[in-house]
Write a protein that holds these residues in place. Sequence first.
Motif, mmCIF file in Angstrom:
data_model
loop_
_atom_site.group_PDB
_atom_site.id
_atom_site.type_symbol
_atom_site.label_atom_id
_atom_site.label_comp_id
_atom_site.label_asym_id
_atom_site.label_seq_id
_atom_site.Cartn_x
_atom_site.Cartn_y
_atom_site.Cartn_z
ATOM 1 N N VAL A 87 1.366 40.605 -20.618
ATOM 2 C CA VAL A 87 0.268 39.892 -19.951
ATOM 3 C C VAL A 87 -0.550 39.092 -20.961
ATOM 4 C CG1 VAL A 87 0.140 41.559 -18.054
ATOM 5 C CG2 VAL A 87 -1.266 41.921 -20.088
ATOM 6 N N SER A 88 0.041 38.835 -22.136
ATOM 7 C CA SER A 88 -0.721 38.210 -23.220
ATOM 8 C C SER A 88 -1.090 36.762 -22.939
ATOM 9 C CB SER A 88 0.078 38.283 -24.525
ATOM 10 O OG SER A 88 1.319 37.600 -24.406
ATOM 11 N N ALA A 89 -0.348 36.091 -22.047
ATOM 12 C CA ALA A 89 -0.642 34.680 -21.777
ATOM 13 C C ALA A 89 -1.762 34.494 -20.757
ATOM 14 C CB ALA A 89 0.622 33.969 -21.279
ATOM 15 N N ALA A 90 -2.208 35.567 -20.135
ATOM 16 C CA ALA A 90 -3.225 35.463 -19.083
ATOM 17 C C ALA A 90 -4.564 35.026 -19.661
ATOM 18 C CB ALA A 90 -3.378 36.798 -18.370
ATOM 19 N N ARG A 91 -5.234 34.130 -18.946
ATOM 20 C CA ARG A 91 -6.527 33.615 -19.386
ATOM 21 C C ARG A 91 -7.667 34.062 -18.476
ATOM 22 N NH1 ARG A 91 -4.060 33.601 -23.093
ATOM 23 N NH2 ARG A 91 -3.309 31.899 -24.417
ATOM 24 N N SER A 92 -7.376 35.008 -17.614
ATOM 25 C CA SER A 92 -8.402 35.543 -16.730
ATOM 26 C C SER A 92 -7.898 36.844 -16.138
ATOM 27 C CB SER A 92 -8.717 34.557 -15.596
ATOM 28 O OG SER A 92 -7.598 34.427 -14.734
ATOM 29 N N ALA A 93 -8.829 37.620 -15.602
ATOM 30 C CA ALA A 93 -8.423 38.841 -14.908
ATOM 31 C C ALA A 93 -7.539 38.501 -13.716
ATOM 32 C CB ALA A 93 -9.667 39.614 -14.463
ATOM 33 N N ASP A 133 -9.665 39.911 -23.084
ATOM 34 C CA ASP A 133 -10.655 39.531 -22.074
ATOM 35 C C ASP A 133 -11.953 38.991 -22.657
ATOM 36 O OD1 ASP A 133 -11.329 42.042 -23.117
ATOM 37 O OD2 ASP A 133 -12.343 42.668 -21.296
ATOM 38 N N GLY A 134 -12.005 38.776 -23.981
ATOM 39 C CA GLY A 134 -13.261 38.383 -24.609
ATOM 40 C C GLY A 134 -13.857 37.095 -24.071
ATOM 41 N N LEU A 135 -13.004 36.176 -23.638
ATOM 42 C CA LEU A 135 -13.489 34.880 -23.174
ATOM 43 C C LEU A 135 -13.266 34.658 -21.686
ATOM 44 C CD1 LEU A 135 -12.245 32.673 -26.166
ATOM 45 C CD2 LEU A 135 -14.509 33.683 -25.818
ATOM 46 N N TRP A 136 -12.907 35.703 -20.961
ATOM 47 C CA TRP A 136 -12.665 35.549 -19.524
ATOM 48 C C TRP A 136 -13.969 35.286 -18.777
ATOM 49 C CZ3 TRP A 136 -8.964 40.230 -18.190
ATOM 50 C CH2 TRP A 136 -7.712 39.988 -18.789
ATOM 51 N N ALA A 137 -13.876 34.473 -17.740
ATOM 52 C CA ALA A 137 -15.031 34.225 -16.875
ATOM 53 C C ALA A 137 -15.176 35.312 -15.819
ATOM 54 C CB ALA A 137 -14.897 32.861 -16.199
ATOM 55 N N ASP A 138 -14.077 36.004 -15.496
ATOM 56 C CA ASP A 138 -14.138 37.083 -14.503
ATOM 57 C C ASP A 138 -13.928 38.429 -15.187
ATOM 58 O OD1 ASP A 138 -11.517 36.555 -15.150
ATOM 59 O OD2 ASP A 138 -10.763 36.584 -13.092
ATOM 60 N N THR A 285 -13.593 53.668 -37.955
ATOM 61 C CA THR A 285 -15.051 53.813 -37.922
ATOM 62 C C THR A 285 -15.747 52.923 -36.901
ATOM 63 O OG1 THR A 285 -15.473 52.146 -39.638
ATOM 64 C CG2 THR A 285 -15.052 54.412 -40.363
ATOM 65 N N ASP A 286 -15.054 51.882 -36.427
ATOM 66 C CA ASP A 286 -15.667 51.043 -35.389
ATOM 67 C C ASP A 286 -14.561 50.485 -34.507
ATOM 68 O OD1 ASP A 286 -14.595 49.021 -37.044
ATOM 69 O OD2 ASP A 286 -16.324 47.695 -36.800
ATOM 70 N N GLY A 287 -14.919 49.539 -33.640
ATOM 71 C CA GLY A 287 -13.968 49.031 -32.679
ATOM 72 C C GLY A 287 -13.325 47.733 -33.112
ATOM 73 N N SER A 288 -13.304 46.736 -32.199
ATOM 74 C CA SER A 288 -12.635 45.472 -32.466
ATOM 75 C C SER A 288 -13.496 44.326 -31.965
ATOM 76 C CB SER A 288 -11.271 45.442 -31.779
ATOM 77 O OG SER A 288 -11.433 45.335 -30.374
ATOM 78 N N LEU A 289 -13.124 43.127 -32.385
ATOM 79 C CA LEU A 289 -13.872 41.942 -31.985
ATOM 80 C C LEU A 289 -13.679 41.637 -30.506
ATOM 81 C CD1 LEU A 289 -15.406 39.269 -32.264
ATOM 82 C CD2 LEU A 289 -13.351 38.288 -33.324
ATOM 83 N N ASN A 290 -12.433 41.505 -30.050
ATOM 84 C CA ASN A 290 -12.202 41.115 -28.662
ATOM 85 C C ASN A 290 -12.838 42.087 -27.682
ATOM 86 O OD1 ASN A 290 -10.571 39.367 -26.631
ATOM 87 N ND2 ASN A 290 -10.029 41.466 -26.102
ATOM 88 N N THR A 291 -12.848 43.366 -28.036
ATOM 89 C CA THR A 291 -13.442 44.390 -27.173
ATOM 90 C C THR A 291 -14.954 44.468 -27.344
ATOM 91 O OG1 THR A 291 -11.362 45.596 -27.335
ATOM 92 C CG2 THR A 291 -13.200 46.826 -26.499
ATOM 93 N N ARG A 292 -15.488 43.683 -28.277
ATOM 94 C CA ARG A 292 -16.925 43.635 -28.588
ATOM 95 C C ARG A 292 -17.464 44.991 -28.989
ATOM 96 N NH1 ARG A 292 -14.375 41.462 -24.667
ATOM 97 N NH2 ARG A 292 -15.842 41.799 -22.980
#
Length: 520
Positions: A87-93, A133-138, A285-292
Amino acid sequence: MPGETEPVDVTIADGRVMAVVPAGRGDFGRTSTGASPVEASLSSTFARNDSASAERIDLEGRWVIPGLWDNHVHFSAWAAVSRRLDVSAARSAAEVIALVRDAMDGRPRATDGVPTGGAAVGGGVLVGFGFRDGLWADEPTAAGLDAVSGGRPVVLVSGDLHCCWLNSAALTRFGRAGHPTGVLREDDAFAVQRALDDVPTATIDAWALDAARAAAARGVVGVVDLEMAWNHDVWRRRAAAGHDLLRVEFGIYPQHLDRAIAAGLRTGDVVDGGIVRVGPFKVITDGSLNTRTAYCFDEYPGLEGRPDSRGLLTVPPAELEALLARATAAGLMPAVHAIGDHANTLVLDAFERIGCSGSLEHAQLLALADIPRFAALGVVASVQPEHAMDDRDVADRFWAGRTGRSFALASLLEAGAALALGSDAPVAPLDPWVTMAAAVGRTRDGREPWHPEQRISAAAALAASTRAGTRIRVGAPADLAVTDLDPLVPSDDPTAAADRLRTIPVALTLLAGRATHRTL
């Protein structure tokens, strides 16, 4: 060897490089390889010898380089990912939901007795991988997946591995019934992924062997496997079954530290006399960028005022220091995950207070004052340049004004830090050429280079992708790769050099002088 034009002969015996001499002077009664002496090697002939036989291989003007390493992989996850719904090409939920709907309608065919896309779990669980999902509108929701999945459990793993999106059936299956969104992050997501990894042993080991063959075909001779499992038994089992295509250094996580110490495991120990070794002690020790969830000094735009607005610190400093002190006292070298700038500062502080060396994994966003600390503390920057290509847009949004110090490879090198390049597969492909291309070009897919001031040279990228720098050393293990093109060909165009690296053909890979891939 790379960058040179005069051929050499390389003689190998008993798994080691015995001689590198000008072409025509090699002892081909034993075995040699004509390669040109550069930081890696231009070749005309190649010779190998052991107690049973001798062979002369004409490399026809190809280049010989030290064998490549991927210094950060999750090997079983990488082996399984091609069997999962992409599902890597998906640009939205909404696009992800459409892909899940299509998979449900298509009833994916069975592979190795396990449904494609649900490979990791029996009972009809559909497993997908790669959403960002970092840049998704939905927003991703369990209800959205429920609408197309019926009663079949669906688990979608994010491209950065730090998040999972589940439908209601999967939430129930994995003990999260009633979760308000179906989106699990960090430790909750990792728990689900560990459950997904419960694949029949024969199946996952066969996939791992396929993945090892593919890696060897790209010149890889070794990996640092940081799978979140008790890898000691996994790799002993695979080695006993004949998995001999890669050297493996396996990681140990905090949940297994007591077990490792009780077993007397120390970083660098050889397991069962073979090519598997004990690797580092891994702490996240912490998470990731895309997951904020990467832990930062500044708040994430759109999350202001929330308790998690600066990300998540999953291991506080006192706990981290205690873990590092205990592990190093037992002979285990630390490898500590930190992505946000605040997390990186705290990890470097812990290394300094404990007085130990090790590696800092990812180091994606750094405070300027921390860059020289890597060299001063003897901490290796274990970095994944292809992540910069995946994350550049989300970084521009959530780390706006700070991206000049993100993925700061050139700055780290200039400050004297040692770099170790890796992929974090399956987050990025297990292919060091792809990794090196991202480090050299800082671009992909025809886009303008992103912060080109942080590019590094092809020679620096190659050196950070081997255990032998860029030169073949007499007396060293004959872990070598032979390429059709010179990886260090001079170029005034870093983008063109990167494009060349990304798809460079590999004709031969040797592990201790034994061919693990060969097209010659």
